[in-house]
Design an enzyme around this catalytic site. Structure first.
Site, short mmCIF file in Angstrom:
data_model
loop_
_atom_site.label_atom_id
_atom_site.label_comp_id
_atom_site.label_asym_id
_atom_site.label_seq_id
_atom_site.Cartn_x
_atom_site.Cartn_y
_atom_site.Cartn_z
N ARG A 27 0.83 -1.21 0.00
CA ARG A 27 0.00 0.00 0.00
C ARG A 27 0.86 1.26 0.00
O ARG A 27 0.96 1.96 -0.99
CB ARG A 27 -0.94 -0.02 1.22
CG ARG A 27 -2.08 1.00 1.14
CD ARG A 27 -1.72 2.41 1.57
NE ARG A 27 -1.21 2.50 2.92
CZ ARG A 27 -0.74 3.62 3.45
NH1 ARG A 27 -0.70 4.73 2.73
NH2 ARG A 27 -0.28 3.64 4.69
N ASP A 28 1.54 1.52 1.09
CA ASP A 28 2.33 2.74 1.20
C ASP A 28 3.51 2.72 0.23
O ASP A 28 3.94 3.76 -0.26
CB ASP A 28 2.83 2.88 2.64
CG ASP A 28 3.34 4.28 2.95
OD1 ASP A 28 3.00 5.20 2.19
OD2 ASP A 28 4.07 4.43 3.93
N HIS A 220 6.46 4.51 12.45
CA HIS A 220 6.48 4.48 10.98
C HIS A 220 7.48 5.55 10.53
O HIS A 220 7.15 6.73 10.45
CB HIS A 220 5.08 4.78 10.46
CG HIS A 220 4.93 4.67 8.98
ND1 HIS A 220 4.12 3.73 8.39
CD2 HIS A 220 5.46 5.39 7.96
CE1 HIS A 220 4.15 3.87 7.07
NE2 HIS A 220 4.97 4.88 6.79
N CYS A 253 5.21 9.66 -0.07
CA CYS A 253 3.87 10.20 0.14
C CYS A 253 3.55 11.11 -1.03
O CYS A 253 4.29 12.08 -1.28
CB CYS A 253 3.79 10.97 1.45
SG CYS A 253 2.16 11.73 1.71
#
Length: 315
Positions: A27-28, A220, A253
């Site tokens: 996902r990330d 994280h 991100c």
């Protein structure tokens, strides 16, 4: 590569004997890629991670494809996912609509993602901190009513590219409100990788004083300044036993350009092996998985351990 050499094992006092890794690569890791991976490649990635011993893998995000086109195939992926006993496959959901989509697909293990800063909240969620918290409340309530598990992410805990340093009390205030909703776990995000060990220890201490102990926290870290492993070791010394990492150091991100890759799972595993800390995850298998994924992406893996163990500039 038939078997990775391991570092000599020398323990340090004050560290846990075992930890859990939350693998966020699917996902990330993939959400920030310019190219869109075929769903079959994503499924194979997840299958390989499970085979390596991972028992907690964040597989995708149920957000509008306009915001994260790389994960537009979320429903197709979830539908085709061969779920293995004893493995958790949480998905990120932004709101109640996203949760209902997840529940219809048979998933009630979810994550919500908030921000400690106003600017990033608006860039990432198109609403401010207060509005975001109001949006999360019915999501958490619905998941809890369904017997599900809710993980909360809190971004920009250590610094924000627009607002600069983030006061500890500001982070703690948002964190406590998210946990008071009924979340099971809070992952502290160093979204742009600016944290250093003293800052990490201070935030965990402040949270403990506010009633959110280390047993309810995860960390994280992004490795922008090469501090992710040092910060992780500090967190373990403060009682943290859940660490987020991404195979091959994939990630970033899409809404914070200064955010580089996540802490590489292999780099974390190497350090933990040397400390005698058990994870249940096989280093060799993860290295081979990351090397395979690097080939799919057409570029070297940034993980130092992947490069060292493969002796291959292509990762």
């Amino acid at each position: 590569m038939t078997g990775a050499p391991l570092p000599q094992q020398v323990a340090l006092p004050g560290l846990p004997s075992a930890i859990s890794i939350c693998e966020v690569g699917p996902r990330d890791g993939l959400q920030n890629e310019k190219s869109i991976m075929p769903v079959d490649v994503k499924l194979e990635f997840i299958r390989r991670l499970v085979a390596a011993g991972h028992r907690l893998i964040e597989v995708t995000s149920l957000v509008h494809p306009r915001w994260v086109p790389q994960l537009a195939d979320a429903e197709q992926l979830i539908g085709a996912l061969e779920r293995q006993p004893g493995v958790r496959y949480p998905v990120l959901v932004p709101n109640l609509r996203g949760y209902r989509r997840a529940a219809e697909l048979g998933l009630t293990d979810i994550a919500i993602f908030g921000s400690a800063t106003e600017t990033f909240a608006r860039r990432n969620l198109n609403r401010g901190v207060e509005e975001s918290l109001a949006m999360f409340e019915p999501v958490v309530a619905a998941a809890r009513a369904d017997g599900g598990r809710v993980r909360a992410y809190l971004s920009m805990c250590f610094g924000d590219p627009w607002e600069g340093p983030v006061p500890l009390d500001q982070v703690v205030g948002v964190a406590v409100r998210m946990m008071d909703m009924g979340c099971d776990e809070l992952s502290l995000g160093d979204t742009i990788g600016v944290a250093t060990p003293g800052h990490v220890a201070a935030l965990i201490g402040w949270l403990a004083a506010a009633g959110v102990g280390a047993d309810r926290l995860a960390v994280h870290f992004h490795d922008t300044y090469g501090q992710a492993l040092a910060n992780t070791l500090t967190a373990l010394g403060q009682g943290i036993t859940v660490v987020d990492a991404s195979a091959g150091g994939l990630g970033g991100c899409p809404y914070a350009r200064s955010a580089t890759g996540n802490l590489a799972t292999e780099d974390l595993l190497w350090q933990l092996a040397g400390l005698g800390i058990d994870t249940g995850v096989d280093l060799t298998a993860v290295v081979e998985t990351s090397r395979w994924m690097a080939q799919q992406l057409g570029r070297p893996s940034p993980s130092r351990v992947v490069r060292a163990l493969t002796g291959d500039a292509a990762g």
